[in-house]
Design an enzyme around this catalytic site. Structure first.
Site, mmCIF file in Angstrom:
data_model
loop_
_atom_site.group_PDB
_atom_site.id
_atom_site.type_symbol
_atom_site.label_atom_id
_atom_site.label_comp_id
_atom_site.label_asym_id
_atom_site.label_seq_id
_atom_site.Cartn_x
_atom_site.Cartn_y
_atom_site.Cartn_z
ATOM 1 N N SER A 1 7.701 -16.761 -4.539
ATOM 2 C CA SER A 1 7.768 -16.273 -5.421
ATOM 3 C C SER A 1 7.080 -16.294 -6.760
ATOM 4 C CB SER A 1 9.470 -16.337 -6.003
ATOM 5 O OG SER A 1 9.686 -15.630 -7.237
ATOM 6 N N TYR B 1 5.744 -9.666 -8.906
ATOM 7 C CA TYR B 1 6.403 -8.602 -10.115
ATOM 8 C C TYR B 1 5.390 -8.058 -10.564
ATOM 9 C CZ TYR B 1 11.236 -10.683 -8.810
ATOM 10 O OH TYR B 1 12.196 -11.231 -8.218
ATOM 11 N N THR C 1 7.534 -6.613 -5.135
ATOM 12 C CA THR C 1 8.958 -6.189 -5.090
ATOM 13 C C THR C 1 9.172 -5.088 -6.066
ATOM 14 O OG1 THR C 1 9.632 -8.557 -4.803
ATOM 15 C CG2 THR C 1 11.127 -7.214 -6.033
ATOM 16 N N LYS D 1 8.876 -4.352 -1.036
ATOM 17 C CA LYS D 1 10.263 -4.937 -0.852
ATOM 18 C C LYS D 1 11.122 -4.327 -1.986
ATOM 19 C CE LYS D 1 12.727 -9.464 -1.122
ATOM 20 N NZ LYS D 1 13.104 -9.278 -2.329
ATOM 21 N N HIS E 1 17.928 -6.498 -3.141
ATOM 22 C CA HIS E 1 18.067 -7.799 -3.955
ATOM 23 C C HIS E 1 19.074 -8.868 -3.602
ATOM 24 C CE1 HIS E 1 14.713 -9.099 -6.540
ATOM 25 N NE2 HIS E 1 15.419 -10.008 -6.806
#
Ligand code: GLV
Length: 389
Positions: A107, A130, A156, A252, A276
């Protein structure tokens, strides 16, 4: 040590060992948690067809995700703050995934940095991004991921602002934890966790701290998200990011057929049907409920993966038999990590693998790639998101 046979066993040990603020962070959905609950309860509505008198020897759970061979149709999902669940958490999870033969996704909001995970692993992992307002930061972090050899970018799309999880606000979630009196009282009971944290330097958002400027509170996921994430994310920007990355792209956070078609037009290798883990739009359908309409929309030219709600090998089997090429697990591996570090992640993968393998046999199948709708009994209306079931 108790005999551990399920993901739920790992969750219970994790709950005892991890500080409350990090356990609650993992175990929460947004607002009323309706979607969080339905992610798992909808899996329970699907039944399996029991078949007998079929050869169940020589079974295989091996398959491929974006052209990469995997030991079973499971990847580790990107999870923020994993290195707060257990010292050096991302490194340990990445090592367990590598040994097991499934992909690990790091992440953006990890504690261990991209470079640190690369230094402790031998095979390429995937990097999750992100989209931030600071284009320069985005360009540099993509370059860092390329330099570290990451073999796919997982972008994402469903978290440009944070869905509210009440407990995070009440607990004052931060990394490292701010030492308020309630937090200190709770930490005093988490001896193993504390010793681990004292033994590591990795206690901050490793991809961010020292790499980004102008962050009000670099310890707060909430503050960082509100300040830095790009509320004006569009498909045109996603296209630019695709070109900037230039490698394999997984989109995603798709939970709607129209968005799936847009993602397909971008030319993504795969999409992940996801809400999520019920942490963002509370009131959205579970991803397993949305999967059939999304598969109908994209056909078989784009690989479709699924996350949100997978807590067993039976759930993996159901998702794959419904038509997903593969799945991602988030909480299921974090429970293992928080319970027992790397050995716990391995245990979670072993449990899911054994459940998938044996259940497949009892369904009369020997090859995970042969699973299909013929293995399932799906309630009427399940595939229609407007039906009440
Ligand atoms: C981040 O991915 C979160 O759900 O908190």
């Amino acid at each position: 040590m108790p005999v551990i046979t399920t993901i739920e066993d790992l969750r219970q040990i994790y709950q005892r060992r991890a500080p409350r603020m990090f356990y609650d962070y993992c175990e929460s959905g947004s607002w009323t948690e309706q979607t969080f609950r339905q992610n798992t309860s909808d899996f329970a509505k699907i039944h399996l067809r029991q078949r007998v008198a079929v050869d169940m020897s020589n079974r295989t759970t091996e398959t491929e995700m974006i052209g990469q061979k995997v030991a079973m149709p499971v990847a580790l999902a990107p999870v923020g703050l994993t290195g707060m669940q257990h010292a050096d958490g991302e490194i340990l999870a990445a090592k367990a995934a590598e040994k097991f033969g499934v992909p690990f996704t790091l992440s953006t909001m990890s504690i261990c940095s991209i470079e640190d995970v690369a230094a402790h692993t031998t095979k390429p992992f995937w990097f999750q991004l992100y989209v931030m307002k600071d284009e320069d930061f985005v360009r540099r972090i993509l370059q860092r991921a390329k330099d570290a050899g990451c073999s796919a970018l997982v972008l994402t799309l469903d978290l440009q602002l944070l869905g509210q999880r009440h407990k995070d606000l009440k607990n004052g979630l931060s990394a490292p934890p701010k030492l308020t009196i309630p937090t200190m009282i709770n930490l005093a009971t988490k001896v193993q966790w504390g010793l681990g944290m004292l033994g590591t330097k990795r206690r901050f958002f490793g991809n961010i701290v020292g790499h980004a400027t102008g962050v009000g509170d670099p310890a707060s996921l909430g503050a960082w998200t509100a300040e830095q994430f790009d509320l004006q994310l569009t498909w045109a920007k996603i296209e630019k990011l695709r070109d900037m990355w230039g490698g394999k792209l997984i989109l995603k956070g798709i939970n709607d057929a129209e968005d799936a078609i847009m993602a397909q037009k971008i030319g993504a290798e795969a999409i992940v049907v996801s809400n999520h883990g019920g942490r963002q739009l509370d009131g959205a359908h579970s991803s397993i409920r949305m999967l059939p309409s999304i598969l109908d929309a994209v056909g078989d030219t784009t690989e479709v993966h699924l996350d949100s709600g997978i807590r067993s090998g039976q759930d993996v089997l159901k998702a794959v038999a419904m038509g997903a090429k593969s799945t991602f697990i988030g909480r299921s591996f974090v429970y293992g990590l928080g319970a027992m570090g790397e050995a716990g992640v391995t245990k979670a993968l072993e449990i899911i693998h054994a459940e998938l393998d044996k259940t497949m046999a009892l369904c009369g199948e020997r090859d995970v790639k042969a699973l299909g709708r013929h293995n399932l009994i799906v309630p009427q209306g399940f595939e229609d998101p407007t039906a009440v079931i």
